[in-house]
Motif scaffolding. Structure first.
Motif, PDB file in Angstrom:
ATOM      1  N   PHE A   1       0.828  -1.205   0.000  1.00  0.00           N
ATOM      2  CA  PHE A   1       0.000   0.000   0.000  1.00  0.00           C
ATOM      3  C   PHE A   1       0.867   1.261   0.000  1.00  0.00           C
ATOM      4  O   PHE A   1       0.609   2.212  -0.749  1.00  0.00           O
ATOM      5  CB  PHE A   1      -0.924  -0.031   1.218  1.00  0.00           C
ATOM      6  CG  PHE A   1      -1.650   1.250   1.489  1.00  0.00           C
ATOM      7  CD1 PHE A   1      -2.705   1.648   0.676  1.00  0.00           C
ATOM      8  CD2 PHE A   1      -1.276   2.066   2.546  1.00  0.00           C
ATOM      9  CE1 PHE A   1      -3.370   2.831   0.922  1.00  0.00           C
ATOM     10  CE2 PHE A   1      -1.937   3.251   2.792  1.00  0.00           C
ATOM     11  CZ  PHE A   1      -2.988   3.642   1.983  1.00  0.00           C
ATOM     12  N   ILE A   2       1.922   1.240   0.843  1.00  0.00           N
ATOM     13  CA  ILE A   2       2.788   2.429   0.914  1.00  0.00           C
ATOM     14  C   ILE A   2       3.466   2.669  -0.436  1.00  0.00           C
ATOM     15  O   ILE A   2       3.459   3.786  -0.967  1.00  0.00           O
ATOM     16  CB  ILE A   2       3.865   2.260   2.004  1.00  0.00           C
ATOM     17  CG1 ILE A   2       3.205   2.170   3.373  1.00  0.00           C
ATOM     18  CG2 ILE A   2       4.854   3.418   1.976  1.00  0.00           C
ATOM     19  CD1 ILE A   2       4.132   1.681   4.442  1.00  0.00           C
TER      20      ILE A   2
ATOM     21  N   PHE B   1      11.135  -4.039   0.731  1.00  0.00           N
ATOM     22  CA  PHE B   1      10.547  -2.721   0.970  1.00  0.00           C
ATOM     23  C   PHE B   1      11.627  -1.635   0.964  1.00  0.00           C
ATOM     24  O   PHE B   1      11.446  -0.558   0.395  1.00  0.00           O
ATOM     25  CB  PHE B   1       9.794  -2.751   2.298  1.00  0.00           C
ATOM     26  CG  PHE B   1       9.162  -1.450   2.671  1.00  0.00           C
ATOM     27  CD1 PHE B   1       8.186  -0.880   1.867  1.00  0.00           C
ATOM     28  CD2 PHE B   1       9.539  -0.779   3.823  1.00  0.00           C
ATOM     29  CE1 PHE B   1       7.599   0.323   2.211  1.00  0.00           C
ATOM     30  CE2 PHE B   1       8.958   0.426   4.165  1.00  0.00           C
ATOM     31  CZ  PHE B   1       7.988   0.975   3.354  1.00  0.00           C
ATOM     32  N   VAL B   2      12.769  -1.953   1.610  1.00  0.00           N
ATOM     33  CA  VAL B   2      13.873  -0.982   1.659  1.00  0.00           C
ATOM     34  C   VAL B   2      14.317  -0.627   0.241  1.00  0.00           C
ATOM     35  O   VAL B   2      14.408   0.546  -0.133  1.00  0.00           O
ATOM     36  CB  VAL B   2      15.064  -1.559   2.455  1.00  0.00           C
ATOM     37  CG1 VAL B   2      16.280  -0.660   2.300  1.00  0.00           C
ATOM     38  CG2 VAL B   2      14.717  -1.687   3.916  1.00  0.00           C
TER      39      VAL B   2
ATOM     40  N   ALA C   1      13.210   0.934   7.603  1.00  0.00           N
ATOM     41  CA  ALA C   1      12.035   0.494   6.855  1.00  0.00           C
ATOM     42  C   ALA C   1      10.771   0.655   7.687  1.00  0.00           C
ATOM     43  O   ALA C   1       9.756   1.168   7.209  1.00  0.00           O
ATOM     44  CB  ALA C   1      12.195  -0.961   6.439  1.00  0.00           C
ATOM     45  N   LEU C   2      10.837   0.259   8.963  1.00  0.00           N
ATOM     46  CA  LEU C   2       9.633   0.340   9.778  1.00  0.00           C
ATOM     47  C   LEU C   2       9.294   1.786  10.107  1.00  0.00           C
ATOM     48  O   LEU C   2       8.120   2.153  10.177  1.00  0.00           O
ATOM     49  CB  LEU C   2       9.805  -0.496  11.036  1.00  0.00           C
ATOM     50  CG  LEU C   2       9.823  -1.990  10.712  1.00  0.00           C
ATOM     51  CD1 LEU C   2      10.241  -2.809  11.916  1.00  0.00           C
ATOM     52  CD2 LEU C   2       8.453  -2.444  10.241  1.00  0.00           C
TER      53      LEU C   2
ATOM     54  N   VAL D   1       9.855   4.320   8.128  1.00  0.00           N
ATOM     55  CA  VAL D   1       9.233   4.866   6.916  1.00  0.00           C
ATOM     56  C   VAL D   1       7.828   4.292   6.742  1.00  0.00           C
ATOM     57  O   VAL D   1       6.892   5.012   6.384  1.00  0.00           O
ATOM     58  CB  VAL D   1      10.105   4.556   5.683  1.00  0.00           C
ATOM     59  CG1 VAL D   1       9.377   4.951   4.412  1.00  0.00           C
ATOM     60  CG2 VAL D   1      11.418   5.307   5.781  1.00  0.00           C
ATOM     61  N   ALA D   2       7.680   2.994   7.019  1.00  0.00           N
ATOM     62  CA  ALA D   2       6.364   2.365   6.847  1.00  0.00           C
ATOM     63  C   ALA D   2       5.332   3.077   7.702  1.00  0.00           C
ATOM     64  O   ALA D   2       4.291   3.521   7.209  1.00  0.00           O
ATOM     65  CB  ALA D   2       6.435   0.890   7.202  1.00  0.00           C
TER      66      ALA D   2
ATOM     67  N   SER E   1       4.821   6.720   6.511  1.00  0.00           N
ATOM     68  CA  SER E   1       4.118   6.872   5.232  1.00  0.00           C
ATOM     69  C   SER E   1       2.649   6.498   5.348  1.00  0.00           C
ATOM     70  O   SER E   1       1.799   7.122   4.714  1.00  0.00           O
ATOM     71  CB  SER E   1       4.753   5.983   4.165  1.00  0.00           C
ATOM     72  OG  SER E   1       6.129   6.053   4.232  1.00  0.00           O
ATOM     73  N   VAL E   2       2.366   5.458   6.149  1.00  0.00           N
ATOM     74  CA  VAL E   2       0.953   5.089   6.306  1.00  0.00           C
ATOM     75  C   VAL E   2       0.196   6.253   6.924  1.00  0.00           C
ATOM     76  O   VAL E   2      -0.898   6.618   6.473  1.00  0.00           O
ATOM     77  CB  VAL E   2       0.809   3.819   7.161  1.00  0.00           C
ATOM     78  CG1 VAL E   2      -0.633   3.580   7.522  1.00  0.00           C
ATOM     79  CG2 VAL E   2       1.357   2.630   6.409  1.00  0.00           C
TER      80      VAL E   2
ATOM     81  N   LEU F   1      -0.364  -1.203  14.726  1.00  0.00           N
ATOM     82  CA  LEU F   1       0.486  -1.940  13.785  1.00  0.00           C
ATOM     83  C   LEU F   1       1.955  -1.569  13.965  1.00  0.00           C
ATOM     84  O   LEU F   1       2.823  -2.439  14.022  1.00  0.00           O
ATOM     85  CB  LEU F   1       0.053  -1.641  12.352  1.00  0.00           C
ATOM     86  CG  LEU F   1      -1.060  -2.521  11.811  1.00  0.00           C
ATOM     87  CD1 LEU F   1      -1.481  -2.044  10.435  1.00  0.00           C
ATOM     88  CD2 LEU F   1      -0.622  -3.972  11.750  1.00  0.00           C
TER      89      LEU F   1
ATOM     90  N   LEU G   1       3.296  -3.040  17.190  1.00  0.00           N
ATOM     91  CA  LEU G   1       3.492  -4.490  17.115  1.00  0.00           C
ATOM     92  C   LEU G   1       4.766  -4.816  16.353  1.00  0.00           C
ATOM     93  O   LEU G   1       5.588  -5.614  16.801  1.00  0.00           O
ATOM     94  CB  LEU G   1       2.277  -5.153  16.459  1.00  0.00           C
ATOM     95  CG  LEU G   1       2.385  -6.656  16.294  1.00  0.00           C
ATOM     96  CD1 LEU G   1       2.410  -7.334  17.650  1.00  0.00           C
ATOM     97  CD2 LEU G   1       1.239  -7.204  15.466  1.00  0.00           C
TER      98      LEU G   1
ATOM     99  N   TYR H   1       7.780  -3.833  18.399  1.00  0.00           N
ATOM    100  CA  TYR H   1       7.972  -4.780  19.511  1.00  0.00           C
ATOM    101  C   TYR H   1       8.690  -6.027  19.013  1.00  0.00           C
ATOM    102  O   TYR H   1       9.718  -6.427  19.547  1.00  0.00           O
ATOM    103  CB  TYR H   1       6.608  -5.123  20.094  1.00  0.00           C
ATOM    104  CG  TYR H   1       6.624  -6.182  21.159  1.00  0.00           C
ATOM    105  CD1 TYR H   1       7.169  -5.924  22.408  1.00  0.00           C
ATOM    106  CD2 TYR H   1       6.082  -7.439  20.931  1.00  0.00           C
ATOM    107  CE1 TYR H   1       7.181  -6.885  23.381  1.00  0.00           C
ATOM    108  CE2 TYR H   1       6.086  -8.410  21.902  1.00  0.00           C
ATOM    109  CZ  TYR H   1       6.640  -8.137  23.132  1.00  0.00           C
ATOM    110  OH  TYR H   1       6.657  -9.103  24.096  1.00  0.00           O
ATOM    111  N   VAL H   2       8.128  -6.624  17.961  1.00  0.00           N
ATOM    112  CA  VAL H   2       8.667  -7.893  17.474  1.00  0.00           C
ATOM    113  C   VAL H   2      10.056  -7.709  16.881  1.00  0.00           C
ATOM    114  O   VAL H   2      10.979  -8.472  17.181  1.00  0.00           O
ATOM    115  CB  VAL H   2       7.708  -8.507  16.443  1.00  0.00           C
ATOM    116  CG1 VAL H   2       8.325  -9.732  15.831  1.00  0.00           C
ATOM    117  CG2 VAL H   2       6.400  -8.855  17.080  1.00  0.00           C
ATOM    118  N   HIS H   3      10.247  -6.669  16.031  1.00  0.00           N
ATOM    119  CA  HIS H   3      11.539  -6.521  15.373  1.00  0.00           C
ATOM    120  C   HIS H   3      12.596  -5.988  16.324  1.00  0.00           C
ATOM    121  O   HIS H   3      13.777  -6.288  16.157  1.00  0.00           O
ATOM    122  CB  HIS H   3      11.392  -5.659  14.120  1.00  0.00           C
ATOM    123  CG  HIS H   3      10.664  -6.397  13.042  1.00  0.00           C
ATOM    124  ND1 HIS H   3      11.269  -7.362  12.286  1.00  0.00           N
ATOM    125  CD2 HIS H   3       9.368  -6.361  12.651  1.00  0.00           C
ATOM    126  CE1 HIS H   3      10.381  -7.876  11.452  1.00  0.00           C
ATOM    127  NE2 HIS H   3       9.218  -7.288  11.656  1.00  0.00           N
TER     128      HIS H   3
END
Lengths: 169, 659
Positions: free
Chosen positions: A80-81, A156-157, B565-566, B568-569, B572-573, B607, B610, B613-615
Motif C-alpha cells: 500500500f505504501i 521494501f527498503v 524500513a519500519l 518509513v512504513a 508513510s501510512v 500496527l 506491534l 515490539y517484534v523486530h
C-alpha cells in the motif's frame, strides 16, 4: 520518443507507445497493491483458519491470536505504501525514467510481498500450536514468523530507494 | 544491576515445626527449595497430608462457588473498569490472623444458603405467574365451574374455538336454541374465543358434532376452589414472595462486603495447599526434616532472626554454604535492576535467563531496545497518546500487578517515541518545519543512521563477549572472538570516517584505521596458530575459516536497515491516511473525519507498535545476544504465598514497588 510515434491513424500499438510512462506507472501501482494484497489476504486466511479452530475451544486467547493474524498484514501494508508513493508520481509531465523506476519498485514489492506473506503466514499458522499448548512461550512462536518478514522488509527498503518520491517537496 | 548473589542453604529441624517453618518461608519469600521428588515421607504422615490437601481443595471449591455468586450479583457496567482492582498488601501473619479470626466458613454457608433461597423464591414466583395466567380465562365466568360436574340433565362445557370460526360456530348453536342448546361468550385472547356451552343431555350427540366440526377444544378447570378464592390465594402468595425477595435483597447487600474476606480466605487456603504439597517434596529423616535450597545471600541474617523469633534454638540447625564452581548450573537466577531496566527483564527471560557466572545483559539491552523502538515508531503524536494513556492509568486507576507491568512497559517506550518524533518532525504523519530528517525523502541518511546504531549495538555485544570471556578466564577465545572483530570493525569505522566525512579528512587517520583492522584480522588468524603450537598450520586454517564469519557480520549490519524500513512504513501510512482524509469535503472533515482519523491512526499505532515490539526483540535476540549470550539459567522461584488476591508484602517487595 517523438520519432517512435506513428503518424497515421491511431493504432493499439501506437496508444501503448504514446502512453508508455502512464501505463508503466499504473502497472507499478497494480503490482504493488494487488500482489502484496493477495499475499496478505491468502496468508491472513490461512492463519485465521487455524486461529478460529483454536478460539472455538479456548476463546480467551482471542487477543493473542489477533497478534498472530497481524503477522500476515504487514506485506499488504508495505504494498500500500509503495503503491501510494508511486501514485503521487502520476501526472502530466511523467518521464519514461520515472515511470520505469515506479514499475520496478511496484514489481519488487509486489512479488516479494506475495511470496513472503504466504511463507510468513505458514510459520505463523504453526505458531498457533504454541499458543494452544504452551501460551507462555507464545512470543517464541511469533518470533519465527517475524524472522521471515526480514525479506519483505529488504524488498521494501530497496523498493522505497527505487521509487521517486514526490511528496511535499 | 546484575544477578542476585545466592548461598546454598541446608536446614534441618524437628518435624513438628514443618507447617510453621513453611509458613515463615512463605512470608519471607527468599528461599528457593530444591524439590526432592523421591521424598522419604513416612506413610502415616503422607495419609495425613493427603487428607489436608483434599480438605483444602474442597474449601477452595466452595469459596469459588460463593465468589461466583457474589460476582454474578454485581451489575456489570463499564464503570467497574475504573474500579479499584489493585491487590491489597498484607504480610503473611496479618493475612493468617484476619482469615482465622473471621469465620469464613460460616460466611460461605450463608452466601450459598442465601443464593439457594433466592433461586427458590424465583421458581415460586414463576409458578404463581403460571397459575395466574391459567386462571385468567376463567375469571370473567360468573358461575362456579366446579358446579358443572354436579349437573344431572344438563351438559356444561367450557372451551374455545379459533377466531375465524366464531360466527359459523355461534350460528350453528343458535339453530338448536329451541331444543335447549345455548352458549355464552366468556372471554377471548389473541386467536381464540372462549365459550360456555349448555345443553340438555339428550342433545349431547348434536353438540359433539358441532364441537368436532369447528374444533372446539374443551378446557378443564384446573383448580379445586372457585375463581375468586384461587385469585385471592395467588395474590397473597405473590405478596409474600415479594416480601421475601426484599428480605433476601437486604441479605445480599449485607453480604457484598464479604467480597474481601472471601478473597483473603481464598489466598489463605491456596497458601495452605502450597504448604501441604511442598511437604510431600522434602526429605524426612526420623524425627527431623531436611530442606535443601538456595537463599538470597543478602537476606541470610534476616532469615536467621526470623527463625530465632519463632522456633527454639535447640530444635533446628542451619548451614549457609557459598556457591561452588561445579554448582554453577544449579544456582537459580534472580535478576536485580533499577526501576526502568527491571520492566524489560521479561524480554531477557523470554530468551533465557543468564547462567550464574554470566553477566546480565538486560541493562544494555534495555537502552538499545528503547532507542530502536522509538526509531521504528517515531511520532510525537503517537508517543504523546501512549504517554497520556499510561499516565492516566498510573495516576488514576488502581490496577493489578501484571497490568501495571504492561502499562509501565509501554509508558517508558513513549519517551523515545516522542524523542525520535521530534528528530523526524513528525506529528501524526504531518511534517513539521524543524524536522532534521524528512520521512520518506531522506531515505539514505536514515539507512546510514540505522546502520550506525547497529554498529554500536554489535560493538557493545562484542564488548559483553569480552567481559564474559574474562570472567571465565578464556583469554585466547577472548582475543580471537570478541577483541579481534571489535578491532576490525573499529578500524573500518575509522577508515570510513577518514574518507567520507568532511571533518576527519586526515590521511593519517585512515592509515591508523587500516592498521587497527589488520591487527584484528591478524589476531583472528595468528592466535589459533600460536595456540595449536606444532600443528600451527591447522590453527592457521581454523583462523582463516573464522574470517568467513565476516559474511555473518555483513548480514547483521544489513539487518539493521529494518529500523529505517519500519520508521518509513509507519510514517508513510500516517501520511497516506492524512492525504485520504484531506479529500473529504469540509463539513464532513470536521465531524465524521475526526472520528475516522482517530480510528485510522489508532490502527496505525497498533500496527507500528506491534512491528516495533517484534523486530526490536529480533535485533536484540539474534544480532545482540548472538554475539555473547548463552543463557540457560533456571529461574529463582522462592517458596512463597499464592498471592492471587493479596500481595504478601515484605521489605524486598516494597523496594521493588513499580509505580
Amino acid at each position: 520518443m517523438e520519432e517512435l510515434i506513428i503518424e497515421n491513424a491511431p493504432t493499439i500499438g501506437g496508444f501503448f507507445v504514446e502512453n508508455a510512462p502512464q501505463i508503466l506507472t499504473v502497472l507499478g501501482i497494480f503490482l504493488a497493491i494487488v500482489l502484496a494484497g493477495i499475499g496478505s489476504a491468502k496468508g491472513g486466511a490461512m492463519i485465521s483458519k487455524a486461529t478460529t479452530a483454536l478460539i472455538s475451544v479456548q476463546p480467551e486467547k482471542f487477543g493473542q491470536s489477533l497478534v498472530l493474524y497481524m503477522m500476515s498484514a504487514s506485506q499488504g501494508l508495505y504494498g500500500f505504501i509503495i503503491g501510494f508513493l508511486i501514485f503521487m508520481n502520476l501526472g502530466e509531465n511523467l518521464t519514461i525514467d520515472t515511470a520505469l523506476k515506479c514499475f520496478a519498485a511496484g514489481a519488487i514489492m509486489g512479488v516479494a510481498g506475495l511470496v513472503t506473506a504466504i511463507a510468513q503466514s505458514t510459520a505463523a499458522t504453526a505458531g498457533v500450536q504454541v499458543l494452544a499448548k504452551k501460551p507462555e512461550h507464545f512470543m517464541k512462536g511469533l518470533l519465527y514468523s517475524a524472522m521471515i518478514e526480514t525479506y519483505a522488509i529488504f524488498a521494501f527498503v530497496i523498493s522505497i530507494l527505487v521509487v521517486p518520491i514526490n511528496i511535499g517537496g | 544491576m546484575a544477578i542476585v548473589k545466592m548461598e546454598k542453604l541446608v536446614f534441618i529441624f524437628k518435624t513438628k515445626y514443618l507447617d510453621e517453618v513453611l509458613h515463615l518461608m512463605q512470608g519471607f519469600q527468599g528461599i528457593h527449595i530444591e524439590s526432592n521428588y523421591d521424598s522419604t515421607i513416612p506413610p502415616s504422615k503422607k495419609v495425613e497430608v493427603d487428607k489436608y490437601i483434599r480438605e483444602t481443595e474442597k474449601n477452595l471449591q466452595d469459596i469459588n462457588a460463593a465468589y461466583a455468586i457474589l460476582k454474578e450479583r454485581k451489575s456489570t457496567n463499564i464503570l467497574n473498569l475504573f474500579k479499584n482492582s489493585e491487590e491489597k498488601k498484607l504480610n503473611i501473619s496479618e493475612l493468617t490472623k484476619i482469615v482465622e479470626e473471621s469465620n469464613w466458613s460460616k460466611i460461605l454457608e450463608e452466601v450459598i444458603q442465601t443464593d439457594r433461597q433466592l433461586q427458590n423464591n424465583r421458581t415460586k414466583r414463576q409458578e404463581v405467574t403460571k397459575f395466574s395466567d391459567k386462571l385468567k380465562i376463567w375469571e370473567p365466568l360468573k358461575c362456579n365451574p366446579l358446579d358443572f360436574k354436579r349437573f344431572h340433565r344438563t351438559t356444561a362445557l367450557f372451551g374455545s374455538v379459533h377466531k375465524k370460526h366464531v360466527e359459523d360456530f355461534t350460528e350453528n348453536i343458535i339453530r338448536y336454541e329451541e331444543e335447549g342448546m345455548c352458549y355464552d361468550m366468556v372471554t377471548e385472547n389473541e386467536d381464540r374465543v372462549y365459550f360456555l356451552l349448555l345443553c340438555h343431555s339428550s342433545m349431547n350427540e348434536k353438540l359433539n358434532t358441532i364441537i368436532n366440526e369447528f374444533s372446539f377444544s374443551v378446557t378443564e378447570y384446573p383448580f379445586d376452589k372457585p375463581q375468586a378464592d384461587v385469585k385471592h390465594e395467588l395474590e397473597t402468595e405473590d405478596a409474600r414472595l415479594i416480601e421475601e425477595e426484599a428480605e433476601i435483597g437486604k441479605l445480599i447487600i449485607e453480604q457484598s462486603k464479604y467480597d474481601e474476606i472471601l478473597a483473603f480466605a481464598e489466598d489463605y487456603n491456596l497458601n495452605a495447599l502450597l504448604r501441604h504439597k511442598k511437604s510431600l517434596e522434602i526429605t524426612y529423616d526420623g524425627d527431623n526434616i531436611e530442606i535443601d535450597g538456595w537463599i538470597i545471600a543478602d537476606k541470610r541474617e534476616q532469615f536467621k532472626k526470623l527463625l530465632e523469633e519463632h522456633i527454639p534454638g535447640e530444635d533446628y540447625r542451619m548451614f549457609f554454604l557459598p556457591v561452588k564452581d561445579k554448582e554453577i548450573d544449579e544456582v537459580p537466577i534472580k535478576l536485580k535492576n533499577n526501576k526502568l531496566v527491571s520492566v524489560y527483564e521479561n524480554l531477557t527471560e523470554m530468551y533465557s535467563l543468564p547462567k550464574y557466572n554470566e553477566i546480565d545483559p538486560t541493562p544494555v539491552m534495555t537502552i538499545f531496545y528503547l532507542i530502536f523502538f522509538g526509531l521504528m515508531v517515531a511520532d510525537i503524536g503517537y508517543g504523546l497518546a501512549i504517554f497520556l494513556i499510561g499516565l492516566f492509568v498510573k495516576r488514576f486507576l488502581k490496577v493489578k500487578r501484571n497490568v501495571k507491568k504492561m502499562v509501565n512497559f509501554l509508558f517508558y517506550l513513549s519517551f523515545p517515541i516522542i524523542g525520535w518524533g521530534i528528530i523526524f518532525g513528525n506529528i501524526c504523519g504531518i511534517q513539521l518545519s524543524f524536522a532534521l530528517i524528512h520521512i520518506p525523502l531522506d531515505i539514505f541518511p536514515l539507512i546510514i543512521l540505522s546502520v550506525i546504531f547497529g554498529f554500536f549495538h554489535i560493538m557493545s555485544g562484542l564488548i559483553m563477549q569480552m567481559i564474559n570471556q574474562v570472567k571465565l578466564k578464556n583469554y585466547a577465545d577472548m582475543l580471537t572472538g570478541g577483541t579481534s572483530w571489535f578491532l576490525i570493525f573499529l578500524g573500518i569505522a575509522v577508515m570510513i570516517l577518514a574518507k567520507m566525512t568532511p571533518w576527519f579528512e586526515i590521511d593519517i587517520l585512515f592509515y591508523i584505521g587500516l592498521a587497527v583492522t589488520l591487527i584484528g584480522v591478524g589476531m583472528v588468524v595468528v592466535v589459533p596458530a600460536v595456540q595449536y603450537g606444532k600443528r600451527w598450520y591447522a590453527g592457521f586454517g581454523k583462523g582463516l575459516y573464522a574470517l568467513y564469519g565476516a559474511l555473518g557480520y555483513i548480514g547483521d549490519f544489513v539487518s539493521y536497515t529494518r529500523l529505517m524500513a519500519l520508521a518509513v512504513a509507519g510514517g508513510s501510512v500516517a501520511m497516506a491516511f492524512n492525504t485520504i482524509l484531506d479529500f473529504l469535503p469540509l463539513p464532513v472533515k470536521f465531524t465524521l473525519g475526526i472520528v475516522l482519523a482517530v480510528i485510522l491512526h489508532g490502527i496505525n499505532i497498533l500496527l507500528s507498535m506491534l512491528s516495533a515490539y517484534v523486530h526490536g526483540i529480533r535485533l536484540e535476540f539474534i544480532e545482540f545476544f548472538g554475539k555473547f549470550y548463552t543463557g540457560g539459567g533456571k529461574k529463582f522461584e522462592p517458596f512463597k504465598a499464592a498471592e492471587k488476591n493479596v500481595i504478601i508484602s515484605d521489605t524486598e517487595n516494597d523496594k521493588k514497588e513499580l509505580l
